[in-house]
Motif scaffolding. Structure first.
Motif, PDB file in Angstrom:
ATOM      1  N   PHE A  15       0.784  -1.231   0.000  1.00  0.00           N
ATOM      2  CA  PHE A  15       0.000   0.000   0.000  1.00  0.00           C
ATOM      3  C   PHE A  15       0.816   1.282   0.000  1.00  0.00           C
ATOM      4  O   PHE A  15       0.277   2.356   0.285  1.00  0.00           O
ATOM      5  N   LEU A  16       2.105   1.231  -0.315  1.00  0.00           N
ATOM      6  CA  LEU A  16       2.917   2.444  -0.267  1.00  0.00           C
ATOM      7  C   LEU A  16       2.341   3.579  -1.128  1.00  0.00           C
ATOM      8  O   LEU A  16       2.246   4.721  -0.666  1.00  0.00           O
ATOM      9  N   PRO A  17       1.923   3.311  -2.386  1.00  0.00           N
ATOM     10  CA  PRO A  17       1.385   4.413  -3.216  1.00  0.00           C
ATOM     11  C   PRO A  17       0.059   4.965  -2.708  1.00  0.00           C
ATOM     12  O   PRO A  17      -0.381   6.009  -3.179  1.00  0.00           O
ATOM     13  N   ASN A  18      -0.593   4.254  -1.775  1.00  0.00           N
ATOM     14  CA  ASN A  18      -1.826   4.783  -1.196  1.00  0.00           C
ATOM     15  C   ASN A  18      -1.540   5.941  -0.244  1.00  0.00           C
ATOM     16  O   ASN A  18      -2.430   6.736   0.064  1.00  0.00           O
ATOM     17  N   TYR A  19      -0.288   6.028   0.231  1.00  0.00           N
ATOM     18  CA  TYR A  19       0.076   7.056   1.207  1.00  0.00           C
ATOM     19  C   TYR A  19       0.837   8.230   0.593  1.00  0.00           C
ATOM     20  O   TYR A  19       0.688   9.367   1.049  1.00  0.00           O
ATOM     21  N   PHE A  20       1.654   7.963  -0.421  1.00  0.00           N
ATOM     22  CA  PHE A  20       2.568   8.994  -0.908  1.00  0.00           C
ATOM     23  C   PHE A  20       2.324   9.318  -2.378  1.00  0.00           C
ATOM     24  O   PHE A  20       2.202   8.416  -3.209  1.00  0.00           O
ATOM     25  N   GLU A  21       2.300  10.606  -2.667  1.00  0.00           N
ATOM     26  CA  GLU A  21       2.140  11.048  -4.045  1.00  0.00           C
ATOM     27  C   GLU A  21       3.442  10.852  -4.823  1.00  0.00           C
ATOM     28  O   GLU A  21       4.517  10.676  -4.235  1.00  0.00           O
ATOM     29  N   LYS A  22       3.346  10.918  -6.114  1.00  0.00           N
ATOM     30  CA  LYS A  22       4.516  10.777  -6.966  1.00  0.00           C
ATOM     31  C   LYS A  22       5.554  11.853  -6.635  1.00  0.00           C
ATOM     32  O   LYS A  22       5.243  13.039  -6.546  1.00  0.00           O
ATOM     33  N   GLY A  23       6.797  11.413  -6.434  1.00  0.00           N
ATOM     34  CA  GLY A  23       7.895  12.348  -6.207  1.00  0.00           C
ATOM     35  C   GLY A  23       7.793  13.166  -4.935  1.00  0.00           C
ATOM     36  O   GLY A  23       8.365  14.254  -4.853  1.00  0.00           O
ATOM     37  N   SER A  24       7.105  12.658  -3.922  1.00  0.00           N
ATOM     38  CA  SER A  24       6.893  13.450  -2.709  1.00  0.00           C
ATOM     39  C   SER A  24       7.948  13.216  -1.636  1.00  0.00           C
ATOM     40  O   SER A  24       8.093  14.033  -0.720  1.00  0.00           O
ATOM     41  N   LEU A  25       8.698  12.115  -1.714  1.00  0.00           N
ATOM     42  CA  LEU A  25       9.659  11.782  -0.663  1.00  0.00           C
ATOM     43  C   LEU A  25      11.084  12.146  -1.063  1.00  0.00           C
ATOM     44  O   LEU A  25      11.459  12.045  -2.228  1.00  0.00           O
TER      45      LEU A  25
END
Length: 258
Positions: free
Chosen positions: A135-145
């Motif tokens: 579920f990582l993409p459920n929490y973080f937007e593209k290129g946000s980290l």
């Protein structure tokens, strides 16, 4: 005249924190969890559905996590980084129920003990119970980290269990998705075979390039590298046993649009 305190006495906030901190003996949990099991988890439908204000009530509206500590364990890295980067939001992700509850209680205690402290307020660190492999993409937007951490992950020694390792070609695509260009993946382990596995897969993935420890320190990331080495329980255990730690770091490359 008021009696002067001895220099050896701990600061009041530190003393209070010690009294408030949870005791690990009350949070017993197995060392590892099966990431393929059907865990009962609540997760957002998308990053836009995530209520970050509930995790960081003091943060400015619209602010999002920049550091993600995957499989954060008892929170050593996340909590160490919090006062070093007070303007960045740090999120630990842990799948085990009792361990994640311990970290949440630890953060709550540190926030209470350090109220009013402008340099170590711990309002910028939080945790979610989550399966990052699913579920990582459920929490973080593209290129946000700007940083992803994989510290002493489960080695899954048996060959049939290698598919459960946290570094794999499929998962690397997701890590590249949530990392911004220039963002760093930090990995460390005391298992040489796992180190070779993670390093080789990252080297072979087209969106990552290796970056040496010396380069990271020269780029002002020495405090992060030191925390990666020493802040976790696993890292401290390796030191006590006089074992070796294997570090491998990779930078997310920028791909120009055609």
């Amino acid at each position: 005249m008021a009696k002067r305190k001895r220099a050896t006495e701990p600061p009041p906030a530190q003393d209070e924190a010690q009294n408030l901190l949870p005791q690990k003996r009350f949070y017993r949990q197995r060392a590892h969890a099966n990431p393929f099991s059907d865990h009962t988890l609540d997760y957002p439908k998308s990053p836009q559905h995530m209520d970050w204000h509930a995790h960081y009530p003091e943060a400015a509206a619209g602010k999002r996590p920049e550091f993600a500590d995957i499989g954060c364990g008892f929170g050593g890295l996340s909590i160490t980084l919090a006062p070093l980067f007070p303007d960045s939001l740090i999120l630990g992700m842990e799948i085990r129920v009792q361990v994640s509850q311990y970290v949440q209680d630890r953060i709550t205690a540190l926030r209470t003990a350090n109220m009013g402290n402008p340099t170590a307020h711990y309002q910028n660190v939080s945790i979610v119970r989550a399966n990052a492999m699913k579920f990582l993409p459920n929490y973080f937007e593209k290129g946000s980290l700007s940083a992803l951490f994989f510290l002493f992950p489960d080695p899954h020694f048996k060959a049939r269990k290698h598919k459960a390792r946290i570094i794999s070609p499929t998962l690397l695509a997701e890590y590249a998705y949530v990392l911004r260009p220039g963002g760093i993946v930090y990995t460390i382990t005391d298992v040489k075979d796992l180190h070779d596995w993670m390093r080789t897969h990252l080297e072979n993935f087209p969106l990552f390039e290796p970056v040496s420890e010396e380069e990271l320190r020269a780029d002002g990331k020495g405090e992060i590298v030191d925390a990666v080495y020493t802040s976790t329980e696993e890292g401290k255990k390796v030191e006590r046993n006089k074992g070796e730690k294997w570090l491998a770091c990779f930078r997310r490359i920028d791909v120009p649009r055609i």
